[in-house]
Design a protein around this motif. Structure first.
Motif, PDB file in Angstrom:
ATOM      1  N   SER A 198      18.538 -25.710  80.621  1.00 52.76           N
ATOM      2  CA  SER A 198      18.454 -24.642  79.623  1.00 52.76           C
ATOM      3  C   SER A 198      18.018 -23.319  80.246  1.00 52.76           C
ATOM      4  O   SER A 198      17.170 -23.275  81.135  1.00 52.76           O
ATOM      5  N   GLU A 199      18.644 -22.237  79.775  1.00 52.04           N
ATOM      6  CA  GLU A 199      18.299 -20.867  80.153  1.00 52.04           C
ATOM      7  C   GLU A 199      18.251 -20.059  78.859  1.00 52.04           C
ATOM      8  O   GLU A 199      19.295 -19.684  78.323  1.00 52.04           O
ATOM      9  N   PRO A 200      17.051 -19.789  78.305  1.00 52.47           N
ATOM     10  CA  PRO A 200      16.925 -19.187  76.970  1.00 52.47           C
ATOM     11  C   PRO A 200      17.766 -17.924  76.765  1.00 52.47           C
ATOM     12  O   PRO A 200      18.469 -17.807  75.745  1.00 52.47           O
ATOM     13  N   LEU A 201      17.725 -16.989  77.695  1.00 54.16           N
ATOM     14  CA  LEU A 201      18.471 -15.744  77.520  1.00 54.16           C
ATOM     15  C   LEU A 201      19.980 -15.987  77.516  1.00 54.16           C
ATOM     16  O   LEU A 201      20.712 -15.475  76.657  1.00 54.16           O
ATOM     17  N   ILE A 202      20.435 -16.795  78.465  1.00 55.66           N
ATOM     18  CA  ILE A 202      21.869 -17.089  78.547  1.00 55.66           C
ATOM     19  C   ILE A 202      22.315 -17.920  77.358  1.00 55.66           C
ATOM     20  O   ILE A 202      23.384 -17.676  76.773  1.00 55.66           O
ATOM     21  N   ARG A 223      25.094 -17.009  74.636  1.00 56.50           N
ATOM     22  CA  ARG A 223      26.227 -17.916  74.452  1.00 56.50           C
ATOM     23  C   ARG A 223      26.374 -18.294  72.980  1.00 56.50           C
ATOM     24  O   ARG A 223      27.496 -18.332  72.440  1.00 56.50           O
ATOM     25  N   ALA A 224      25.249 -18.557  72.318  1.00 59.39           N
ATOM     26  CA  ALA A 224      25.291 -18.899  70.892  1.00 59.39           C
ATOM     27  C   ALA A 224      25.854 -17.729  70.075  1.00 59.39           C
ATOM     28  O   ALA A 224      26.635 -17.937  69.137  1.00 59.39           O
ATOM     29  N   GLN A 225      25.432 -16.504  70.437  1.00 51.53           N
ATOM     30  CA  GLN A 225      25.941 -15.325  69.741  1.00 51.53           C
ATOM     31  C   GLN A 225      27.455 -15.186  69.925  1.00 51.53           C
ATOM     32  O   GLN A 225      28.192 -14.903  68.960  1.00 51.53           O
ATOM     33  N   LYS A 226      27.930 -15.373  71.145  1.00 49.50           N
ATOM     34  CA  LYS A 226      29.369 -15.278  71.423  1.00 49.50           C
ATOM     35  C   LYS A 226      30.149 -16.384  70.712  1.00 49.50           C
ATOM     36  O   LYS A 226      31.276 -16.174  70.256  1.00 49.50           O
ATOM     37  N   ASP A 227      29.539 -17.567  70.623  1.00 54.02           N
ATOM     38  CA  ASP A 227      30.197 -18.655  69.899  1.00 54.02           C
ATOM     39  C   ASP A 227      30.357 -18.311  68.428  1.00 54.02           C
ATOM     40  O   ASP A 227      31.400 -18.598  67.806  1.00 54.02           O
ATOM     41  N   GLN A 228      29.318 -17.665  67.843  1.00 53.90           N
ATOM     42  CA  GLN A 228      29.402 -17.247  66.439  1.00 53.90           C
ATOM     43  C   GLN A 228      30.484 -16.185  66.253  1.00 53.90           C
ATOM     44  O   GLN A 228      31.251 -16.229  65.279  1.00 53.90           O
TER      45      GLN A 228
END
Length: 362
Positions: free
Chosen positions: A329-333, A337-342
């Motif tokens: 896990s890398e919190p910032l990445i 990534r979650a934002q881009k997935d949304q």
């Protein structure tokens, strides 16, 4: 004309004849000499089982272990004496447990196979995953070694052209007096089994400890391997483990101590055990004769998995994608990534609506 002694000429002639009889050439001699000074070891095993910790302790590196990302490389050096080349150990470590077993064959190639060995670290605190871990990882490594040793080698450079029709000999050949030689299936390269986290394991129920210890002894003997149990909290066990690893990496003496008491860390050098000493698979609630097993390995598997049922395959499949593995896990990445997935999901929904509108207009 330079002066050449007759002894040197005879030595060279004898060496050339021996080389021709074995089907090799100057490249074989050079590779053999190099293998004496360079060896390769790959560390496989349980996820979060302590592979990195063991590796760092064996190299005397005072570093904080970090999660292994896929397949990582490091090296160690050892001086034999004054004015002699240093021995070099190329050390590979495979992370992710069995989820990345496809990467295991990468470090195994024709150039290093003569000095190649495997260290398999099994987490004693997670016995339910023990059998599946050793089975999948050793199968992956064995398949690559046997592939190299079974057929003609093809090389693209000038150094391998003369050798391309010469199969590589299996590096690990057991002596004729090896115990139970006809009843076991030796691993094709030197193998060391390490049972890690013994400090947790020693608090297990005595009967469960007995099952695990006898099974580890059987696996080690069946593969022609050495076995040692260790704990990062015990300098005594780390010292013994270091001796075994150093033997593979640098050819040093692995020691002659032996311990098969389930209440103490196991120490079993290859060839020091036997099927008669290990005994039959430990079971009390079932008749061994009723188990339909293809071979001794299959019989021990059935008995072991009666006591320690294997983990569900669904959990292992989920960890196939390293991006979903918590240890990477890398919190910032991950948040980006979650934002881009949304954003991608929203784009797909908007695109679907626009296409539906076009269909209505037509």
């Amino acid at each position: 004309m330079p002066k050449i002694s007759t002894d040197t000429i005879w030595d060279l002639a004898a060496l050339e004849v021996q080389s021709k009889e074995s089907g090799g050439g100057d490249e074989d001699i050079e590779q053999h000499e190099q293998s004496l000074h360079e060896r390769t070891v790959i560390f496989l095993g349980s996820k979060s089982g302590g592979k990195t910790t063991i590796l760092l302790r064996c190299l005397d590196r005072d570093e904080q272990p970090k999660p292994t990302l896929a397949l990582e490389y490091t090296f160690g050096r050892r001086a034999r004496g004054h004015n002699t080349p240093k021995d070099i150990a190329h050390l590979w470590e495979l992370g992710g447990g069995t989820s990345l077993s496809d990467l295991a064959p990468i470090p195994i190639n024709a150039q290093n196979i003569r000095g190649f060995s495997v260290v398999l670290v099994l987490d004693l605190s997670q016995p339910n995953a023990l059998w599946a871990t050793q089975d999948k990882l050793l199968q992956a490594a064995r398949a690559q070694v046997e592939k190299l040793c079974s057929g003609p080698q093809r090389g693209g450079d000038s150094r391998t052209v003369k050798q391309k029709h010469v199969p590589i000999k299996t590096p690990h050949v057991l002596p004729k007096d090896y115990p139970d030689r006809e009843l076991i299936s030796p691993f094709p390269v030197p193998l060391l089994l390490i049972g890690s986290k013994f400090d947790i394991f020693q608090d297990f129920d005595s009967e469960k400890r007995k099952v695990i210890c006898k099974t580890l002894r059987f696996l080690a003997h069946y593969y022609g391997a050495s076995l040692v149990c260790t704990s990062s909290k015990s300098e005594a066990t780390i010292s013994k483990t270091k001796n075994f690893v150093s033997h593979l990496a640098f050819g040093t003496d692995k020691g002659k101590s032996m311990s098969v008491d389930p209440s103490k860390p196991l120490v079993v050098p290859a060839g020091a055990d036997s099927l008669s000493q290990i005994g039959s698979p430990p079971t009390t609630d079932i008749d061994i004769g009723s188990l339909h097993a293809k071979n001794p390995l299959d019989l021990w598997k059935k008995v072991f998995e009666r006591v320690f049922p294997p983990e569900s395959t669904a959990e292992r499949k989920q960890l196939k994608d390293p991006a979903k593995d918590p240890q990477y896990s890398e919190p910032l990445i991950d948040s980006m990534r979650a934002q881009k997935d949304q954003e991608l999901d929203q784009y797909k929904r908007d695109a679907a609506k626009s296409w539906k509108g076009l269909e209505l207009e037509s």
